[in-house]
Design a protein around this motif. Structure first.
Motif, PDB file in Angstrom:
ATOM      1  N   ILE A  61       4.236   4.087   3.455  1.00  0.00           N
ATOM      2  CA  ILE A  61       4.462   2.955   2.570  1.00  0.00           C
ATOM      3  C   ILE A  61       4.393   1.384   3.602  1.00  0.00           C
ATOM      4  CG2 ILE A  61       6.289   1.898   0.909  1.00  0.00           C
ATOM      5  CD1 ILE A  61       7.534   4.513   0.683  1.00  0.00           C
ATOM      6  N   ARG A  62       3.419   0.663   3.004  1.00  0.00           N
ATOM      7  CA  ARG A  62       3.130  -0.507   3.697  1.00  0.00           C
ATOM      8  C   ARG A  62       3.292  -1.679   3.043  1.00  0.00           C
ATOM      9  NH1 ARG A  62       1.020   0.825   8.865  1.00  0.00           N
ATOM     10  NH2 ARG A  62       0.324  -1.293   8.837  1.00  0.00           N
ATOM     11  N   LEU A  63       3.972  -2.567   3.572  1.00  0.00           N
ATOM     12  CA  LEU A  63       4.216  -4.079   2.813  1.00  0.00           C
ATOM     13  C   LEU A  63       3.567  -5.133   3.941  1.00  0.00           C
ATOM     14  CD1 LEU A  63       4.908  -5.775   0.443  1.00  0.00           C
ATOM     15  CD2 LEU A  63       7.596  -5.464   1.493  1.00  0.00           C
TER      16      LEU A  63
ATOM     17  N   GLU B 224       0.835  -1.136   0.127  1.00  0.00           N
ATOM     18  CA  GLU B 224      -0.142   0.012  -0.055  1.00  0.00           C
ATOM     19  C   GLU B 224       0.758   1.082   0.168  1.00  0.00           C
ATOM     20  OE1 GLU B 224      -3.685  -0.306   2.646  1.00  0.00           O
ATOM     21  OE2 GLU B 224      -1.943  -1.612   3.605  1.00  0.00           O
ATOM     22  N   LEU B 225       0.286   2.125  -0.717  1.00  0.00           N
ATOM     23  CA  LEU B 225       1.030   3.687  -0.741  1.00  0.00           C
ATOM     24  C   LEU B 225      -0.192   4.310  -0.240  1.00  0.00           C
ATOM     25  CD1 LEU B 225       3.031   4.022  -3.943  1.00  0.00           C
ATOM     26  CD2 LEU B 225       3.774   3.637  -1.577  1.00  0.00           C
ATOM     27  N   THR B 226      -0.057   5.217   0.816  1.00  0.00           N
ATOM     28  CA  THR B 226      -1.392   6.174   1.211  1.00  0.00           C
ATOM     29  C   THR B 226      -1.034   7.535   1.322  1.00  0.00           C
ATOM     30  OG1 THR B 226      -1.883   4.093   2.760  1.00  0.00           O
ATOM     31  CG2 THR B 226      -3.033   6.313   3.193  1.00  0.00           C
ATOM     32  N   ASP B 227      -1.893   8.246   0.417  1.00  0.00           N
ATOM     33  CA  ASP B 227      -1.617   9.736   0.386  1.00  0.00           C
ATOM     34  C   ASP B 227      -0.190   9.932  -0.103  1.00  0.00           C
ATOM     35  OD1 ASP B 227      -4.501  10.245   1.123  1.00  0.00           O
ATOM     36  OD2 ASP B 227      -3.914   9.970   3.126  1.00  0.00           O
ATOM     37  N   PHE B 228       0.353   9.422  -1.049  1.00  0.00           N
ATOM     38  CA  PHE B 228       1.710   9.314  -1.297  1.00  0.00           C
ATOM     39  C   PHE B 228       1.976  10.583  -2.135  1.00  0.00           C
ATOM     40  CE2 PHE B 228       5.374   8.212  -3.598  1.00  0.00           C
ATOM     41  CZ  PHE B 228       6.138   7.520  -2.634  1.00  0.00           C
ATOM     42  N   GLN B 229       2.974  11.191  -1.679  1.00  0.00           N
ATOM     43  CA  GLN B 229       3.356  12.452  -2.535  1.00  0.00           C
ATOM     44  C   GLN B 229       4.963  12.663  -2.471  1.00  0.00           C
ATOM     45  OE1 GLN B 229       2.029  16.447  -1.694  1.00  0.00           O
ATOM     46  NE2 GLN B 229       1.284  16.457  -3.846  1.00  0.00           N
ATOM     47  N   ILE B 230       5.563  13.044  -3.522  1.00  0.00           N
ATOM     48  CA  ILE B 230       7.070  13.238  -3.434  1.00  0.00           C
ATOM     49  C   ILE B 230       7.349  14.723  -3.812  1.00  0.00           C
ATOM     50  CG2 ILE B 230       9.397  13.011  -4.509  1.00  0.00           C
ATOM     51  CD1 ILE B 230       8.653   9.962  -4.455  1.00  0.00           C
ATOM     52  N   THR B 231       7.938  15.681  -3.132  1.00  0.00           N
ATOM     53  CA  THR B 231       8.305  16.779  -3.496  1.00  0.00           C
ATOM     54  C   THR B 231       9.888  17.195  -3.937  1.00  0.00           C
ATOM     55  OG1 THR B 231       8.701  17.428  -1.330  1.00  0.00           O
ATOM     56  CG2 THR B 231       6.349  17.720  -2.026  1.00  0.00           C
ATOM     57  N   LEU B 232      10.014  18.084  -4.673  1.00  0.00           N
ATOM     58  CA  LEU B 232      11.546  18.717  -4.968  1.00  0.00           C
ATOM     59  C   LEU B 232      11.683  20.015  -4.595  1.00  0.00           C
ATOM     60  CD1 LEU B 232      14.365  18.226  -5.939  1.00  0.00           C
ATOM     61  CD2 LEU B 232      13.244  18.355  -8.268  1.00  0.00           C
ATOM     62  N   ASN B 233      12.428  20.493  -3.762  1.00  0.00           N
ATOM     63  CA  ASN B 233      12.720  22.178  -3.369  1.00  0.00           C
ATOM     64  C   ASN B 233      10.987  22.656  -3.192  1.00  0.00           C
ATOM     65  OD1 ASN B 233      15.360  21.913  -4.085  1.00  0.00           O
ATOM     66  ND2 ASN B 233      14.870  22.278  -6.051  1.00  0.00           N
ATOM     67  N   ASN B 234      10.232  21.874  -2.489  1.00  0.00           N
ATOM     68  CA  ASN B 234       8.948  22.390  -1.684  1.00  0.00           C
ATOM     69  C   ASN B 234       7.961  22.303  -3.097  1.00  0.00           C
ATOM     70  OD1 ASN B 234       9.946  22.733   0.850  1.00  0.00           O
ATOM     71  ND2 ASN B 234      10.707  24.626   0.310  1.00  0.00           N
TER      72      ASN B 234
ATOM     73  N   GLN C 106      16.066  -4.049   4.862  1.00  0.00           N
ATOM     74  CA  GLN C 106      15.053  -4.807   5.776  1.00  0.00           C
ATOM     75  C   GLN C 106      13.620  -4.682   4.959  1.00  0.00           C
ATOM     76  OE1 GLN C 106      15.128  -3.213   9.811  1.00  0.00           O
ATOM     77  NE2 GLN C 106      17.551  -3.195   9.836  1.00  0.00           N
ATOM     78  N   ARG C 107      13.733  -4.243   4.054  1.00  0.00           N
ATOM     79  CA  ARG C 107      12.276  -3.950   3.252  1.00  0.00           C
ATOM     80  C   ARG C 107      11.790  -5.185   2.585  1.00  0.00           C
ATOM     81  NH1 ARG C 107      11.314   2.176   1.714  1.00  0.00           N
ATOM     82  NH2 ARG C 107      12.278   3.146   3.517  1.00  0.00           N
TER      83      ARG C 107
END
Length: 212
Positions: free
Chosen positions: A62-64, A4-14, A76-77
């Motif tokens: 991030i859930r596995l 699962e990815l929950t409310d997932f977002q990636i930012t660069l320089n805000n 460990q993932r």
């Protein structure tokens, strides 16, 4: 197993690379992430793997298998990744390349049995001593995927895995890859720009780019 990815977002320089999204996939199922170049597809895989460059920030979880792995180190993932380039070691033969991915806890005999079984299943019986340089593109691709699967991942990431194959080989290998994922009964996340690479049963995410 599930991922699962929950409310997932990636930012660069805000600045967000894409709008937040959630993804849930079960064992044997494929989650396909598409989007234009520069939208952050491969960066998402880096974060799932635990190697997100420090210049990026992530929000969401991030859930596995119902365990939050967001803060865990890569080792460990239990996440495997298969790239468009096979990344085989040219100075090692097929057996030596494959044994590299097998957990160290197994005995030499157990490792040899697993490799023999995997090669037979992939239509490469007796290839243990073959030099990597003598393999065709399709054979190299199968060996590379087998090495990833032999590491016993709980999740496999596929980063544009079919893009460098010719059309006929691409169709054959794509079907074989999806079959292996079902046989291993693990979830998979596929990043691609080609809709033909996405199976009908996949959970599809199309990234919505946030920046102008």
């Amino acid at each position: 197993m599930c991922f699962e990815l929950t409310d997932f977002q990636i930012t660069l320089n805000n600045e967000a690379l894409f709008e937040p999204f959630s993804l849930h996939i079960k064992a044997g199922q494929i989650g396909a992430i598409t989007g234009p170049s520069g939208s952050g597809k491969s960066t998402i895989l880096s974060d799932i793997l635990g190697v997100l460059p420090a210049i990026f920030s992530r929000s969401g979880n991030i859930r596995l298998n119902e365990k939050d792995i967001t803060g865990l180190p890569t080792g460990q993932r239990h996440v495997g990744i298969f790239f468009q380039d096979d990344l085989l070691f040219p100075h090692l033969n097929v057996f030596e390349n494959l044994v590299f991915g097998i957990p160290a806890k197994l005995s030499k005999k157990e490792k040899a049995q697993k490799i023999s079984s995997a090669l037979s299943h992939a239509g490469l019986q007796g290839f243990e001593k073959r030099d990597i340089a003598t393999l065709s593109g399709g054979q190299r691709a199968r060996i590379s995927l087998l090495r990833t699967l032999l590491s016993e991942p709980k999740l496999i990431l596929l980063d544009e895995p079919f893009s460098k194959l010719d059309e006929e080989l691409r169709d054959q290998f794509r079907s074989w890859v999806f079959k292996q994922i079902q046989l291993q009964d693990i979830p998979a996340v596929l990043v691609t720009h080609d809709a033909r690479d996405i199976p009908e049963s996949a959970v599809k995410i199309e990234l919505e780019v946030s920046y102008a």
